[in-house]
Design a protein around this motif. Structure first.
Motif, PDB file in Angstrom:
ATOM      1  N   GLU A 177      26.073  40.486   8.046  1.00  0.00           N
ATOM      2  CA  GLU A 177      24.883  40.099   7.569  1.00  0.00           C
ATOM      3  C   GLU A 177      23.797  39.946   8.467  1.00  0.00           C
ATOM      4  O   GLU A 177      22.556  40.065   7.924  1.00  0.00           O
ATOM      5  CB  GLU A 177      25.178  38.458   7.273  1.00  0.00           C
ATOM      6  N   ASP A 178      23.830  39.779   9.757  1.00  0.00           N
ATOM      7  CA  ASP A 178      22.444  39.815  10.583  1.00  0.00           C
ATOM      8  C   ASP A 178      22.281  41.331  11.303  1.00  0.00           C
ATOM      9  O   ASP A 178      21.613  41.238  12.335  1.00  0.00           O
ATOM     10  CB  ASP A 178      22.940  38.841  11.726  1.00  0.00           C
ATOM     11  N   ASP A 187      21.287  45.347  10.591  1.00  0.00           N
ATOM     12  CA  ASP A 187      20.777  46.252   9.596  1.00  0.00           C
ATOM     13  C   ASP A 187      21.632  47.446   9.634  1.00  0.00           C
ATOM     14  O   ASP A 187      22.011  47.922   8.797  1.00  0.00           O
ATOM     15  CB  ASP A 187      19.156  46.497  10.096  1.00  0.00           C
TER      16      ASP A 187
END
Length: 224
Positions: A162-163, A165
């Motif tokens: 989620e955090d 890229d």
């Protein structure tokens, strides 16, 4: 997670790696396999020089996957030694045994007990050896610990991503856990989410690149 690089450690395993290769081939996804050249006594890593191992590595290479060096025996954390002989055995000997299967770029992933990066990862002398021998050290930023949660690691991966890229993920192509049975489901979910697969590595995961120190090793070197 917008982009994902797949890597597999500790194989090849004749009862597992071919199924992983099947799943990747069906979806035209390329990965990197970091191989333990000799394996170790508890067989958590399989010997790559055995006939079945050679056959699997040949197939992986033929299908466009990269082969990297994950030490000879998967037992020595490089931060715990300063001996040139240890580096020659665990890194150099492994590279020789893997022969033409490995990438010309000399991809290397160090062994870390429990998979947690820390100061036992490298000693200053290990870094010097890797630079002198022109290795690329490939770390990772996504470790779902598939060996501990063989059924649910895909869900953990998406939470970890989620955090991030661009994730460089580590799985373990070993039959003993059964975790690789989830690979097809995981890959299909990634594709349905529009995640881009790439064989390249995020720059922050290759602090040593072709023998040059290009990134930070903070927290990864044992100075004492």
């Amino acid at each position: 997670m917008r982009k994902l690089t797949l890597s597999f450690d500790n194989g090849p395993d004749p009862e597992c790696t071919p199924q992983v290769l099947d799943a990747l081939a069906e979806r035209r996804i390329k990965a990197t396999f970091f191989v333990c050249a000799q394996g170790n006594e508890d067989r958590s890593a399989m010997p790559a020089a055995a006939p079945e191992g050679v056959e699997i590595l040949q197939r992986a290479r033929d299908e466009g996957h990269w082969i990297g060096n994950h030490t000879l025996t998967h037992t020595l954390e490089l931060g715990t030694t300063r001996e040139q002989g240890d580096f020659e055995r665990e890194i150099g000997r492994a590279q020789s045994l893997l022969g033409d299967f490995v990438e010309p770029r000399r991809l290397f992933r160090p062994y870390m007990g429990g998979g947690i990066w820390g100061p036992r990862c490298f000693s200053p002398e290990a870094v010097d050896y890797l630079c002198e021998q022109r290795y690329t050290a490939v770390l990772f930023n996504c470790l779902p610990r598939d060996w501990e949660i063989p059924e649910t690691w895909p869900e953990v991966t998406f939470r970890q991503g989620e955090d991030v890229d661009w994730a460089l993920m580590v799985l373990h192509d070993l039959n003993v856990t059964g975790a690789m049975r989830q690979v097809p489901r995981f890959l299909d979910e990634c594709l349905s989410r529009g995640i881009e697969f790439t064989q390249d590595f995020p720059p922050e995961c290759t602090p040593i690149l072709d023998g040059r120190l290009v990134g930070s090793l903070d927290g990864l070197i044992c100075e004492s």
